[in-house]
Design a protein around this motif. Structure first.
Motif, PDB file in Angstrom:
ATOM      1  N   MET A 194       0.851  -1.157   0.016  1.00 25.66           N
ATOM      2  CA  MET A 194      -0.063   0.105   0.061  1.00 25.66           C
ATOM      3  C   MET A 194       1.087   1.141   0.082  1.00 25.66           C
ATOM      4  SD  MET A 194      -3.083  -1.516  -0.018  1.00 25.66           S
ATOM      5  CE  MET A 194      -3.976   0.168   0.477  1.00 25.66           C
ATOM      6  N   ALA A 195       1.155   1.770  -1.026  1.00 23.65           N
ATOM      7  CA  ALA A 195       2.045   2.831  -1.392  1.00 23.65           C
ATOM      8  C   ALA A 195       1.820   4.044  -1.374  1.00 23.65           C
ATOM      9  CB  ALA A 195       2.892   2.594  -2.614  1.00 23.65           C
ATOM     10  N   THR A 196       2.665   5.010  -0.667  1.00 25.32           N
ATOM     11  CA  THR A 196       2.337   6.511  -0.511  1.00 25.32           C
ATOM     12  C   THR A 196       3.681   7.161  -0.946  1.00 25.32           C
ATOM     13  OG1 THR A 196       0.520   6.125   1.167  1.00 25.32           O
ATOM     14  CG2 THR A 196       1.514   8.413   0.900  1.00 25.32           C
ATOM     15  N   GLY A 197       3.896   8.317  -1.241  1.00 23.34           N
ATOM     16  CA  GLY A 197       5.050   9.024  -1.411  1.00 23.34           C
ATOM     17  C   GLY A 197       4.651  10.704  -1.087  1.00 23.34           C
ATOM     18  N   ILE A 198       5.833  11.041  -0.823  1.00 26.63           N
ATOM     19  CA  ILE A 198       5.628  12.507  -0.598  1.00 26.63           C
ATOM     20  C   ILE A 198       7.088  13.470  -1.315  1.00 26.63           C
ATOM     21  CG2 ILE A 198       4.140  12.640   1.250  1.00 26.63           C
ATOM     22  CD1 ILE A 198       6.622  13.062   2.969  1.00 26.63           C
TER      23      ILE A 198
END
Length: 416
Positions: A194-198
């Motif tokens: 479950m991928a998130t990026g900032i």
């Protein structure tokens, strides 16, 4: 020096230059043209002015130092010098050596843990301007598909390392801090996370969202307000050296990591000699002569320091800190993270510093431009570089490879 009638903001300098007969004040365009013609014709006068100017510059130099000395009694730190007022971010030491001055910045190294850092820190406005469109460049659209494949491969290999150390992150929450266009976020998503990026580069984030349909946003970590104990795996590549407060960053990472979760942190390695291979030294001599040493000839120990580039990749406002495996491990443990694996990889490593075709093209272009500058500056230096320096660098590259001391430092750290 020729100047006009309105010098009230700099009257003392104007009076000094007029008194010494090395400056001319003109009232209009006619006087300006006449003064320039007279100076062109009168070689003796030009030579007199040149020699006199050097005397005055020497007598009136160190303006910043004199100003600071005048102001220091009114500052909170009293008469404490800059070196005495500094505290090491890693070991809280106070004993430093000055490595080089670069424009308004001075680069120090802690004598205890060998952390390299710049002082003063860049202000928020300077950083905002510098990082606008930082992660997005002309090669992103052209080589996006290749970069996605690299992202998938790298994350898959990272997951195999993570599993080797007993961490089960299958279908877990993944965060990439400083994700750029989001290639590793895409890779994590393709590997079942479950991928998130900032990232703070809004243009890079916009490109990643439109092109790859991934969950990334243009924010700093402190703005996200992620819940406690949320992520199984956090990835941060080539970021911590840019941050003004790396310990605070790692403490926030510790807060949002689950118990047993892992951080994969990558940063340049100041103890590596690989930076000598990258032609940075060509411009470094100019910096040292202009900023640290003035017009005098460099001493042998100063030349050795330049060639070794003891400050590594620290070049404010871009890189503010420089780490080695010793002080990075201390910093992680200070934030509550336990180091379980440290790697020192060379540029081009398939997992820890892969180069896409676009990246290689960019590096080659930079190298060609550096060689062109050297060719224009001096034929002797150019051929000396080709005939002697390049073969030496090939042998050095082999030594770095076999000694496992590359310029990219990677640490796997676990929250227990």
């Amino acid at each position: 020096v020729i100047f006009g009638p309105y010098m009230h903001n700099f009257q003392r300098l104007a009076d000094l230059f007029l008194h010494e007969k090395i400056g001319t004040q003109v009232k209009n365009v006619t006087e300006l043209a006449s003064t320039i013609k007279n100076l062109i014709k009168d070689k003796g006068k030009r030579e007199f002015i040149e020699s006199k100017v050097e005397e005055i510059l020497k007598a009136n130099g160190d303006a910043a130092k004199k100003t600071f000395e005048f102001l220091s009694p009114f500052l909170d730190s009293g008469n404490v010098s800059t070196e005495e007022a500094l505290i090491c971010e890693v070991c809280a030491g106070r004993d430093f050596e000055l490595l080089i001055a670069q424009n308004k910045y001075r680069i120090y190294r802690c004598k205890n843990c060998r952390l390299v850092f710049s002082y003063p820190l860049p202000d928020s406005e300077e950083l905002r301007i510098f990082y606008d469109n930082f992660s997005y460049n002309q090669f992103e659209a052209e080589y996006a598909n290749e970069n996605l494949e690299i992202g998938k491969y790298v994350i898959a290999k990272q997951l195999s390392v993570v599993r080797h150390y007993g961490a089960d992150v299958a279908n877990g929450n993944f965060l990439d801090i400083g994700c750029g266009c989001g290639y590793y976020v895409y890779g994590a998503k393709e590997n079942g996370l479950m991928a998130t990026g900032i990232d703070i580069d809004a243009r890079a984030v916009e490109f990643g969202i439109k092109k790859f349909g991934i969950n990334i946003s243009a924010k700093e970590l402190r703005e996200c307000n992620f819940p406690d104990n949320h992520f199984d795996l956090i990835n941060s590549r080539q970021l911590i050296e840019h941050l003004p407060h790396p310990l605070g960053f790692l403490k926030e990472v510790h807060r949002i990591l689950k118990s047993g979760g892992l951080l994969v942190l990558e940063t340049p390695n100041t103890d590596s000699l690989e930076h000598i291979l990258k032609l940075y030294f060509l411009d470094t001599f100019k910096k040292c002569r202009a900023d640290a040493h003035g017009a005098r000839r460099l001493k042998l120990n100063e030349i050795i320091k330049i060639i070794k580039r003891e400050w590594g990749f620290v070049d404010p406002p871009r890189h503010i800190f420089g780490f080695n495996q010793h002080n990075l491990k201390i910093l992680c443990e200070k934030s509550g993270l336990k180091s379980i694996k440290i790697i020192r990889a060379m540029t081009g490593h398939k997992i820890y510093y892969p180069l896409s075709k676009g990246h290689r093209k960019f590096v080659s272009k930079s190298r060609r431009e550096a060689l062109k500058r050297l060719f224009k500056a001096s034929l002797l230096k150019f051929f000396g570089y080709i005939l002697f320096f390049m073969p030496t660098m090939c042998m050095l590259k082999a030594y770095i490879y076999f000694s496992n001391n590359g310029s990219h430092l990677i640490i796997y750290a676990k929250k227990e």
